[in-house]
Design a protein around this motif. Structure first.
Motif, PDB file in Angstrom:
ATOM      1  N   HIS A 120       0.817  -1.215   0.000  1.00 35.71           N
ATOM      2  CA  HIS A 120       0.000   0.000   0.000  1.00 35.71           C
ATOM      3  C   HIS A 120       0.851   1.266   0.000  1.00 35.71           C
ATOM      4  CE1 HIS A 120      -3.150  -2.884   1.429  1.00 35.71           C
ATOM      5  NE2 HIS A 120      -3.873  -2.157   0.611  1.00 35.71           N
ATOM      6  N   ALA A 126      -3.321   4.174  -2.835  1.00 34.22           N
ATOM      7  CA  ALA A 126      -2.883   3.144  -1.889  1.00 34.22           C
ATOM      8  C   ALA A 126      -3.649   1.833  -2.057  1.00 34.22           C
ATOM      9  CB  ALA A 126      -3.010   3.652  -0.458  1.00 34.22           C
ATOM     10  N   ASP A 127      -4.923   1.931  -2.394  1.00 36.69           N
ATOM     11  CA  ASP A 127      -5.741   0.725  -2.529  1.00 36.69           C
ATOM     12  C   ASP A 127      -6.049   0.391  -3.982  1.00 36.69           C
ATOM     13  OD1 ASP A 127      -5.995   0.259   0.261  1.00 36.69           O
ATOM     14  OD2 ASP A 127      -7.465   1.882   0.377  1.00 36.69           O
TER      15      ASP A 127
END
Lengths: 209, 209
Positions: free
Chosen positions: B37, B111-112
DNA sequence: TGTACATCAGTGAACGCGCGTTCACTGATGTAC
DNA sequence: TGTACATCAGTGAACGCGCGTTCACTGATGTAC
Protein backbone atom coordinates in the motif's frame (compact mmCIF):
# COMPACT_ATOMS: atom_id res chain seq x y z
CA UNK A 1 43.88 38.51 -28.55
CA UNK A 2 44.44 34.78 -28.72
CA UNK A 3 44.23 34.29 -24.98
CA UNK A 4 40.86 36.07 -24.96
CA UNK A 5 39.61 33.90 -27.78
CA UNK A 6 40.70 30.81 -25.95
CA UNK A 7 39.07 31.81 -22.70
CA UNK A 8 35.78 32.61 -24.42
CA UNK A 9 32.91 30.18 -24.57
CA UNK A 10 33.12 26.72 -23.16
CA UNK A 11 36.69 26.94 -21.95
CA UNK A 12 35.54 29.74 -19.69
CA UNK A 13 33.64 27.27 -17.54
CA UNK A 14 36.60 24.95 -17.34
CA UNK A 15 38.49 27.76 -15.70
CA UNK A 16 35.64 28.28 -13.26
CA UNK A 17 35.62 32.01 -13.81
CA UNK A 18 32.81 34.44 -14.18
CA UNK A 19 31.11 34.45 -17.54
CA UNK A 20 29.10 36.81 -19.66
CA UNK A 21 25.42 37.25 -18.85
CA UNK A 22 24.62 35.67 -22.19
CA UNK A 23 26.97 32.80 -21.43
CA UNK A 24 25.41 32.35 -17.99
CA UNK A 25 21.96 32.14 -19.57
CA UNK A 26 23.21 29.58 -22.06
CA UNK A 27 24.76 27.61 -19.19
CA UNK A 28 21.47 27.66 -17.34
CA UNK A 29 19.70 26.38 -20.43
CA UNK A 30 22.24 23.59 -20.70
CA UNK A 31 21.57 22.55 -17.11
CA UNK A 32 17.83 22.42 -17.80
CA UNK A 33 18.30 20.38 -20.94
CA UNK A 34 20.72 17.99 -19.26
CA UNK A 35 18.23 17.58 -16.44
CA UNK A 36 15.40 16.89 -18.84
CA UNK A 37 17.34 13.94 -20.26
CA UNK A 38 18.64 12.62 -16.95
CA UNK A 39 15.25 12.80 -15.21
CA UNK A 40 13.68 10.90 -18.10
CA UNK A 41 16.38 8.25 -17.93
CA UNK A 42 16.73 7.74 -14.18
CA UNK A 43 13.73 9.45 -12.59
CA UNK A 44 13.61 12.38 -10.22
CA UNK A 45 15.09 10.56 -7.23
CA UNK A 46 17.68 8.84 -9.38
CA UNK A 47 19.45 12.06 -10.28
CA UNK A 48 21.45 14.04 -7.71
CA UNK A 49 22.35 17.71 -8.02
CA UNK A 50 26.05 16.83 -8.15
CA UNK A 51 25.48 14.21 -10.89
CA UNK A 52 23.44 16.61 -12.89
CA UNK A 53 25.80 19.56 -12.65
CA UNK A 54 28.78 17.36 -13.50
CA UNK A 55 26.92 16.02 -16.54
CA UNK A 56 26.30 19.61 -17.62
CA UNK A 57 29.96 20.45 -17.12
CA UNK A 58 29.85 22.33 -13.81
CA UNK A 59 30.44 21.82 -10.12
CA UNK A 60 27.41 21.45 -7.90
CA UNK A 61 27.75 24.69 -5.91
CA UNK A 62 26.54 26.91 -8.71
CA UNK A 63 23.19 25.18 -8.96
CA UNK A 64 21.44 27.55 -6.57
CA UNK A 65 22.54 30.59 -8.55
CA UNK A 66 20.11 29.37 -11.22
CA UNK A 67 17.35 27.50 -9.41
CA UNK A 68 15.54 27.79 -6.11
CA UNK A 69 15.45 24.04 -5.52
CA UNK A 70 15.67 20.68 -7.22
CA UNK A 71 11.87 20.61 -7.40
CA UNK A 72 11.85 23.93 -9.25
CA UNK A 73 14.28 22.56 -11.79
CA UNK A 74 12.02 19.54 -12.27
CA UNK A 75 9.19 21.76 -13.49
CA UNK A 76 11.49 23.48 -15.96
CA UNK A 77 13.10 20.27 -17.12
CA UNK A 78 9.67 18.77 -17.72
CA UNK A 79 8.61 21.76 -19.84
CA UNK A 80 11.88 21.49 -21.77
CA UNK A 81 11.27 17.80 -22.42
CA UNK A 82 7.72 18.38 -23.62
CA UNK A 83 8.88 21.05 -26.06
CA UNK A 84 11.50 18.68 -27.44
CA UNK A 85 8.81 16.06 -27.97
CA UNK A 86 6.58 18.48 -29.87
CA UNK A 87 9.49 19.58 -32.04
CA UNK A 88 10.32 15.96 -32.76
CA UNK A 89 6.75 15.22 -33.80
CA UNK A 90 6.82 17.96 -36.46
CA UNK A 91 6.17 16.54 -39.87
CA UNK A 92 4.97 13.18 -38.62
CA UNK A 93 1.42 12.22 -39.49
CA UNK A 94 -0.65 10.32 -36.92
CA UNK A 95 0.32 6.90 -38.31
CA UNK A 96 4.02 7.69 -38.31
CA UNK A 97 3.75 9.15 -34.84
CA UNK A 98 2.14 6.02 -33.42
CA UNK A 99 4.58 3.73 -35.24
CA UNK A 100 7.56 5.58 -33.84
CA UNK A 101 6.06 6.01 -30.40
CA UNK A 102 5.44 2.29 -30.00
CA UNK A 103 8.77 1.17 -31.48
CA UNK A 104 11.44 -0.73 -29.55
CA UNK A 105 13.85 2.08 -30.31
CA UNK A 106 11.66 4.61 -28.53
CA UNK A 107 11.01 2.28 -25.61
CA UNK A 108 14.70 1.61 -25.09
CA UNK A 109 15.77 5.25 -25.36
CA UNK A 110 14.22 6.81 -22.30
CA UNK A 111 16.63 9.74 -22.18
CA UNK A 112 15.63 11.06 -25.60
CA UNK A 113 12.09 9.71 -25.69
CA UNK A 114 8.70 11.14 -24.79
CA UNK A 115 8.90 13.10 -21.56
CA UNK A 116 5.20 12.65 -20.86
CA UNK A 117 5.62 8.89 -20.67
CA UNK A 118 8.97 8.99 -18.88
CA UNK A 119 7.90 11.48 -16.22
CA UNK A 120 4.28 10.47 -15.69
CA UNK A 121 5.14 8.27 -12.73
CA UNK A 122 7.20 10.96 -11.01
CA UNK A 123 4.93 13.86 -11.93
CA UNK A 124 2.05 12.46 -9.90
CA UNK A 125 4.11 13.07 -6.76
CA UNK A 126 5.66 16.39 -7.74
CA UNK A 127 4.65 19.98 -7.00
CA UNK A 128 1.50 21.48 -8.47
CA UNK A 129 3.77 23.55 -10.70
CA UNK A 130 5.28 20.43 -12.24
CA UNK A 131 1.85 18.83 -12.58
CA UNK A 132 0.60 21.95 -14.34
CA UNK A 133 3.55 21.72 -16.73
CA UNK A 134 2.64 18.07 -17.24
CA UNK A 135 -0.97 18.89 -18.12
CA UNK A 136 0.30 21.48 -20.60
CA UNK A 137 2.54 18.80 -22.08
CA UNK A 138 -0.42 16.48 -22.56
CA UNK A 139 -2.36 19.31 -24.21
CA UNK A 140 0.59 19.87 -26.56
CA UNK A 141 0.57 16.21 -27.51
CA UNK A 142 -3.15 16.36 -28.21
CA UNK A 143 -2.70 19.43 -30.37
CA UNK A 144 0.26 17.95 -32.20
CA UNK A 145 -1.72 14.81 -32.95
CA UNK A 146 -4.57 16.89 -34.35
CA UNK A 147 -2.30 18.99 -36.54
CA UNK A 148 -0.25 16.09 -37.77
CA UNK A 149 -3.06 13.71 -38.49
CA UNK A 150 -3.19 14.50 -42.18
CA UNK A 151 -3.48 17.21 -44.79
CA UNK A 152 -7.20 16.86 -45.39
CA UNK A 153 -9.60 19.35 -43.86
CA UNK A 154 -11.96 16.54 -43.08
CA UNK A 155 -9.33 14.41 -41.51
CA UNK A 156 -10.97 11.89 -39.27
CA UNK A 157 -8.89 12.67 -36.21
CA UNK A 158 -8.99 16.44 -36.36
CA UNK A 159 -11.48 17.98 -34.03
CA UNK A 160 -12.32 14.76 -32.29
CA UNK A 161 -10.58 15.48 -29.07
CA UNK A 162 -11.95 12.48 -27.17
CA UNK A 163 -10.57 10.11 -29.74
CA UNK A 164 -7.16 11.74 -29.57
CA UNK A 165 -7.20 11.48 -25.78
CA UNK A 166 -7.82 7.77 -26.21
CA UNK A 167 -4.87 7.41 -28.56
CA UNK A 168 -2.52 9.34 -26.28
CA UNK A 169 -3.65 7.32 -23.26
CA UNK A 170 -3.07 4.06 -25.05
CA UNK A 171 0.36 4.86 -26.49
CA UNK A 172 1.57 6.21 -23.15
CA UNK A 173 0.14 3.21 -21.28
CA UNK A 174 1.64 0.72 -23.70
CA UNK A 175 5.06 2.38 -23.53
CA UNK A 176 5.02 2.54 -19.74
CA UNK A 177 3.91 -1.08 -19.40
CA UNK A 178 6.47 -2.28 -21.92
CA UNK A 179 9.26 -0.49 -20.07
CA UNK A 180 8.24 -2.05 -16.77
CA UNK A 181 8.56 -5.60 -18.12
CA UNK A 182 11.91 -7.44 -17.98
CA UNK A 183 14.29 -6.44 -20.74
CA UNK A 184 14.08 -9.71 -22.63
CA UNK A 185 10.41 -10.30 -21.93
CA UNK A 186 8.28 -11.33 -24.91
CA UNK A 187 5.41 -9.51 -23.23
CA UNK A 188 7.29 -6.21 -23.44
CA UNK A 189 7.41 -6.46 -27.23
CA UNK A 190 3.94 -7.90 -27.49
CA UNK A 191 2.43 -4.92 -25.70
CA UNK A 192 4.01 -2.54 -28.21
CA UNK A 193 3.03 -4.61 -31.22
CA UNK A 194 -0.55 -5.23 -30.17
CA UNK A 195 -1.26 -1.62 -29.29
CA UNK A 196 0.42 -0.32 -32.43
CA UNK A 197 -1.58 -2.60 -34.70
CA UNK A 198 -4.79 -1.84 -32.89
CA UNK A 199 -4.40 1.93 -32.94
CA UNK A 200 -3.37 2.03 -36.58
CA UNK A 201 -6.47 -0.01 -37.43
CA UNK A 202 -8.61 2.36 -35.41
CA UNK A 203 -7.09 5.43 -37.05
CA UNK A 204 -8.15 4.13 -40.44
CA UNK A 205 -11.74 3.70 -39.31
CA UNK A 206 -14.51 6.29 -39.78
CA UNK A 207 -15.08 8.50 -36.79
CA UNK A 208 -18.79 7.96 -36.21
CA UNK A 209 -18.37 4.63 -34.50
CA UNK B 1 -3.69 -18.72 31.95
CA UNK B 2 -4.94 -15.21 31.60
CA UNK B 3 -1.50 -13.69 31.35
CA UNK B 4 -0.63 -16.04 28.50
CA UNK B 5 -3.80 -15.18 26.69
CA UNK B 6 -3.07 -11.50 27.01
CA UNK B 7 0.47 -11.83 25.74
CA UNK B 8 -0.65 -13.85 22.73
CA UNK B 9 -1.23 -12.28 19.34
CA UNK B 10 -0.86 -8.61 18.67
CA UNK B 11 0.04 -7.59 22.19
CA UNK B 12 3.10 -9.78 21.86
CA UNK B 13 4.65 -7.34 19.41
CA UNK B 14 3.91 -4.39 21.65
CA UNK B 15 6.09 -6.03 24.26
CA UNK B 16 8.85 -6.50 21.72
CA UNK B 17 9.34 -10.12 22.66
CA UNK B 18 9.88 -13.17 20.59
CA UNK B 19 6.81 -14.58 18.92
CA UNK B 20 5.57 -17.88 17.62
CA UNK B 21 6.78 -19.02 14.21
CA UNK B 22 3.23 -18.69 12.97
CA UNK B 23 3.00 -15.21 14.45
CA UNK B 24 6.33 -14.25 12.86
CA UNK B 25 5.05 -15.41 9.50
CA UNK B 26 1.87 -13.38 9.97
CA UNK B 27 3.98 -10.37 10.95
CA UNK B 28 6.05 -10.76 7.82
CA UNK B 29 2.90 -10.91 5.72
CA UNK B 30 1.68 -7.74 7.39
CA UNK B 31 4.91 -5.95 6.50
CA UNK B 32 4.56 -7.02 2.87
CA UNK B 33 0.96 -5.88 2.71
CA UNK B 34 1.71 -2.57 4.40
CA UNK B 35 4.55 -2.05 1.92
CA UNK B 36 2.32 -2.83 -1.03
CA UNK B 37 0.00 0.00 0.00
CA UNK B 38 2.71 2.49 0.94
CA UNK B 39 4.73 1.91 -2.24
CA UNK B 40 1.60 2.45 -4.34
CA UNK B 41 0.81 5.66 -2.48
CA UNK B 42 4.25 7.25 -2.22
CA UNK B 43 6.49 5.34 -4.61
CA UNK B 44 9.55 3.26 -3.88
CA UNK B 45 11.81 6.16 -2.91
CA UNK B 46 9.05 7.84 -0.94
CA UNK B 47 8.88 5.07 1.65
CA UNK B 48 11.68 4.49 4.16
CA UNK B 49 12.29 1.25 6.03
CA UNK B 50 11.59 3.01 9.34
CA UNK B 51 8.32 4.51 8.03
CA UNK B 52 7.23 1.19 6.70
CA UNK B 53 8.02 -0.83 9.80
CA UNK B 54 6.36 1.75 12.03
CA UNK B 55 3.26 1.64 9.83
CA UNK B 56 3.22 -2.15 10.23
CA UNK B 57 3.60 -1.80 13.98
CA UNK B 58 7.29 -2.67 14.44
CA UNK B 59 10.64 -1.01 14.91
CA UNK B 60 12.94 -0.84 11.93
CA UNK B 61 15.68 -3.17 13.17
CA UNK B 62 13.70 -6.33 12.59
CA UNK B 63 13.29 -5.69 8.90
CA UNK B 64 16.37 -7.67 7.90
CA UNK B 65 15.19 -10.73 9.77
CA UNK B 66 12.52 -11.00 7.08
CA UNK B 67 14.01 -9.48 3.92
CA UNK B 68 17.42 -9.30 2.33
CA UNK B 69 16.99 -5.71 1.21
CA UNK B 70 14.44 -3.02 0.46
CA UNK B 71 14.61 -4.00 -3.22
CA UNK B 72 13.72 -7.59 -2.33
CA UNK B 73 10.68 -6.40 -0.42
CA UNK B 74 9.63 -4.34 -3.44
CA UNK B 75 9.32 -7.46 -5.55
CA UNK B 76 7.19 -9.14 -2.90
CA UNK B 77 5.08 -6.08 -2.27
CA UNK B 78 4.42 -5.78 -5.98
CA UNK B 79 3.28 -9.40 -6.19
CA UNK B 80 1.05 -8.83 -3.17
CA UNK B 81 -0.49 -5.76 -4.80
CA UNK B 82 -1.17 -7.57 -8.05
CA UNK B 83 -2.91 -10.41 -6.24
CA UNK B 84 -5.10 -7.93 -4.40
CA UNK B 85 -6.06 -6.37 -7.71
CA UNK B 86 -7.03 -9.72 -9.21
CA UNK B 87 -9.09 -10.57 -6.15
CA UNK B 88 -10.82 -7.21 -6.37
CA UNK B 89 -11.70 -7.78 -10.03
CA UNK B 90 -13.52 -11.02 -9.24
CA UNK B 91 -17.13 -10.84 -10.32
CA UNK B 92 -16.69 -7.69 -12.40
CA UNK B 93 -17.45 -7.99 -16.09
CA UNK B 94 -15.30 -6.06 -18.57
CA UNK B 95 -17.63 -3.06 -18.60
CA UNK B 96 -17.77 -2.79 -14.82
CA UNK B 97 -14.02 -3.23 -14.63
CA UNK B 98 -13.33 -0.37 -17.03
CA UNK B 99 -15.91 1.86 -15.35
CA UNK B 100 -14.35 1.34 -11.97
CA UNK B 101 -10.80 1.50 -13.22
CA UNK B 102 -11.34 4.89 -14.84
CA UNK B 103 -13.37 6.38 -11.98
CA UNK B 104 -12.26 9.39 -9.93
CA UNK B 105 -12.47 7.21 -6.85
CA UNK B 106 -9.88 4.80 -8.21
CA UNK B 107 -7.64 7.59 -9.43
CA UNK B 108 -7.66 9.33 -6.07
CA UNK B 109 -7.05 6.18 -4.03
CA UNK B 110 -3.57 5.18 -5.03
CA UNK B 111 -2.88 3.14 -1.89
CA UNK B 112 -5.74 0.73 -2.53
CA UNK B 113 -5.86 1.00 -6.30
CA UNK B 114 -4.30 -0.95 -9.15
CA UNK B 115 -0.69 -1.82 -8.37
CA UNK B 116 0.20 -2.17 -12.03
CA UNK B 117 -0.65 1.46 -12.69
CA UNK B 118 0.79 2.74 -9.41
CA UNK B 119 4.10 0.90 -9.70
CA UNK B 120 4.67 1.03 -13.45
CA UNK B 121 6.86 4.11 -13.20
CA UNK B 122 9.01 2.65 -10.43
CA UNK B 123 9.11 -0.88 -11.82
CA UNK B 124 10.97 0.21 -14.93
CA UNK B 125 13.95 1.07 -12.74
CA UNK B 126 13.74 -1.85 -10.35
CA UNK B 127 15.48 -5.22 -10.29
CA UNK B 128 14.77 -7.84 -12.92
CA UNK B 129 12.96 -9.77 -10.21
CA UNK B 130 10.52 -6.93 -9.66
CA UNK B 131 10.09 -6.46 -13.40
CA UNK B 132 9.35 -10.15 -13.75
CA UNK B 133 6.72 -9.82 -11.03
CA UNK B 134 5.35 -6.86 -12.92
CA UNK B 135 5.06 -8.79 -16.17
CA UNK B 136 3.24 -11.55 -14.28
CA UNK B 137 0.90 -8.89 -12.89
CA UNK B 138 0.09 -7.67 -16.39
CA UNK B 139 -0.54 -11.25 -17.47
CA UNK B 140 -2.94 -11.65 -14.56
CA UNK B 141 -4.82 -8.54 -15.60
CA UNK B 142 -5.09 -9.86 -19.14
CA UNK B 143 -6.39 -13.17 -17.88
CA UNK B 144 -8.83 -11.54 -15.49
CA UNK B 145 -10.20 -9.38 -18.28
CA UNK B 146 -10.73 -12.44 -20.46
CA UNK B 147 -12.46 -14.42 -17.75
CA UNK B 148 -14.62 -11.55 -16.59
CA UNK B 149 -15.71 -10.28 -19.95
CA UNK B 150 -19.04 -12.09 -19.88
CA UNK B 151 -20.77 -15.38 -19.42
CA UNK B 152 -21.12 -16.26 -23.08
CA UNK B 153 -18.75 -18.75 -24.69
CA UNK B 154 -18.57 -16.59 -27.75
CA UNK B 155 -17.86 -13.47 -25.77
CA UNK B 156 -16.23 -10.93 -28.02
CA UNK B 157 -13.27 -10.28 -25.81
CA UNK B 158 -12.40 -13.81 -24.88
CA UNK B 159 -9.49 -15.23 -26.76
CA UNK B 160 -8.58 -11.98 -28.43
CA UNK B 161 -5.47 -11.25 -26.53
CA UNK B 162 -4.32 -8.32 -28.65
CA UNK B 163 -7.53 -6.48 -28.04
CA UNK B 164 -7.25 -7.04 -24.30
CA UNK B 165 -3.70 -5.76 -24.35
CA UNK B 166 -5.02 -2.61 -25.99
CA UNK B 167 -7.65 -2.16 -23.30
CA UNK B 168 -5.17 -2.67 -20.47
CA UNK B 169 -2.69 -0.28 -22.07
CA UNK B 170 -5.32 2.39 -22.43
CA UNK B 171 -6.82 2.16 -18.96
CA UNK B 172 -3.36 2.16 -17.36
CA UNK B 173 -2.24 5.07 -19.55
CA UNK B 174 -5.36 7.10 -18.83
CA UNK B 175 -5.07 6.52 -15.09
CA UNK B 176 -1.39 7.41 -15.02
CA UNK B 177 -1.91 10.56 -17.08
CA UNK B 178 -4.89 11.63 -15.02
CA UNK B 179 -2.89 11.24 -11.81
CA UNK B 180 -0.04 13.34 -13.17
CA UNK B 181 -2.31 16.32 -13.88
CA UNK B 182 -2.98 18.93 -11.18
CA UNK B 183 -5.58 17.88 -8.65
CA UNK B 184 -8.26 20.31 -9.81
CA UNK B 185 -7.38 20.08 -13.48
CA UNK B 186 -10.33 19.63 -15.88
CA UNK B 187 -7.97 17.66 -18.10
CA UNK B 188 -7.47 15.07 -15.36
CA UNK B 189 -11.19 14.27 -15.38
CA UNK B 190 -11.50 14.60 -19.13
CA UNK B 191 -8.85 11.95 -19.70
CA UNK B 192 -10.75 9.47 -17.55
CA UNK B 193 -14.12 10.29 -19.11
CA UNK B 194 -12.95 10.21 -22.72
CA UNK B 195 -11.08 6.93 -22.38
CA UNK B 196 -13.90 5.30 -20.43
CA UNK B 197 -16.51 6.23 -23.03
CA UNK B 198 -14.27 5.19 -25.88
CA UNK B 199 -13.35 1.80 -24.45
CA UNK B 200 -16.91 0.97 -23.48
CA UNK B 201 -17.98 1.79 -27.04
CA UNK B 202 -15.22 -0.40 -28.39
CA UNK B 203 -16.10 -3.29 -26.09
CA UNK B 204 -19.62 -3.35 -27.54
CA UNK B 205 -18.32 -3.59 -31.08
CA UNK B 206 -17.83 -6.85 -33.01
CA UNK B 207 -14.31 -8.20 -32.91
CA UNK B 208 -13.59 -8.58 -36.60
CA UNK B 209 -12.82 -4.92 -37.16
C1' DT C 1 5.97 -34.58 31.91
C1' DG C 2 9.75 -31.54 33.49
C1' DT C 3 14.26 -29.23 32.88
C1' DA C 4 18.21 -27.08 30.38
C1' DC C 5 19.59 -24.83 26.48
C1' DA C 6 19.82 -23.15 21.68
C1' DT C 7 17.22 -20.39 18.46
C1' DC C 8 15.77 -16.33 16.44
C1' DA C 9 12.00 -12.39 15.87
C1' DG C 10 12.06 -8.11 17.46
C1' DT C 11 14.45 -3.91 19.77
C1' DG C 12 16.87 0.34 19.51
C1' DA C 13 21.41 2.45 19.17
C1' DA C 14 24.79 3.12 15.87
C1' DC C 15 27.20 3.19 11.29
C1' DG C 16 28.55 5.18 6.92
C1' DC C 17 27.02 7.36 3.07
C1' DG C 18 24.95 10.40 -0.20
C1' DC C 19 21.72 13.69 -0.54
C1' DG C 20 19.97 18.76 -0.99
C1' DT C 21 21.49 22.91 0.46
C1' DT C 22 24.60 26.72 2.31
C1' DC C 23 28.53 29.56 2.33
C1' DA C 24 33.00 32.08 1.98
C1' DC C 25 35.64 32.93 -1.72
C1' DT C 26 37.31 34.11 -6.66
C1' DG C 27 37.88 37.07 -10.41
C1' DA C 28 36.07 38.52 -14.98
C1' DT C 29 32.09 41.24 -16.23
C1' DG C 30 29.72 45.30 -16.43
C1' DT C 31 28.98 49.92 -14.79
C1' DA C 32 29.74 54.60 -12.93
C1' DC C 33 32.56 58.41 -13.32
C1' DT D 1 38.43 56.35 -23.75
C1' DG D 2 40.38 54.95 -19.29
C1' DT D 3 40.02 53.85 -14.30
C1' DA D 4 37.84 52.21 -9.97
C1' DC D 5 34.56 49.44 -8.04
C1' DA D 6 30.35 46.63 -7.42
C1' DT D 7 28.19 42.49 -9.17
C1' DC D 8 27.44 37.80 -9.46
C1' DA D 9 28.25 32.98 -11.98
C1' DG D 10 30.89 29.49 -10.71
C1' DT D 11 33.99 26.88 -7.20
C1' DG D 12 34.62 23.51 -3.70
C1' DA D 13 34.45 22.66 1.24
C1' DA D 14 31.15 22.02 4.65
C1' DC D 15 26.55 21.35 6.90
C1' DG D 16 22.76 18.64 8.70
C1' DC D 17 19.78 15.16 7.78
C1' DG D 18 17.63 10.89 6.60
C1' DC D 19 18.45 6.89 4.43
C1' DG D 20 19.53 1.64 4.13
C1' DT D 21 21.88 -1.39 6.76
C1' DT D 22 24.39 -3.58 10.83
C1' DC D 23 24.81 -5.16 15.41
C1' DA D 24 24.73 -6.43 20.40
C1' DC D 25 21.17 -7.57 23.11
C1' DT D 26 16.60 -9.59 24.98
C1' DG D 27 13.73 -13.23 26.28
C1' DA D 28 9.88 -16.31 24.86
C1' DT D 29 9.77 -20.18 21.75
C1' DG D 30 10.86 -24.62 20.59
C1' DT D 31 13.72 -28.62 21.20
C1' DA D 32 16.69 -32.24 23.22
C1' DC D 33 17.06 -35.15 26.98
Amino acid sequence: MYSDAVTDGISREIQGMKVTKAQAQANRARIVETASHLFRERGYDGVGIADLMAAAGFTHGGFYKHFGSKADLMAEAARCGFEQGIAKAEGFDAQAFVSYYLSRKHRDDRADGCAVAALSGDAARQSESTKAAFAAGVESMLEALANRSGESEEDALKGHRARRIGVISQVVGALVLSRACPDDSPLADEILDASRAEILARLSMPLDV
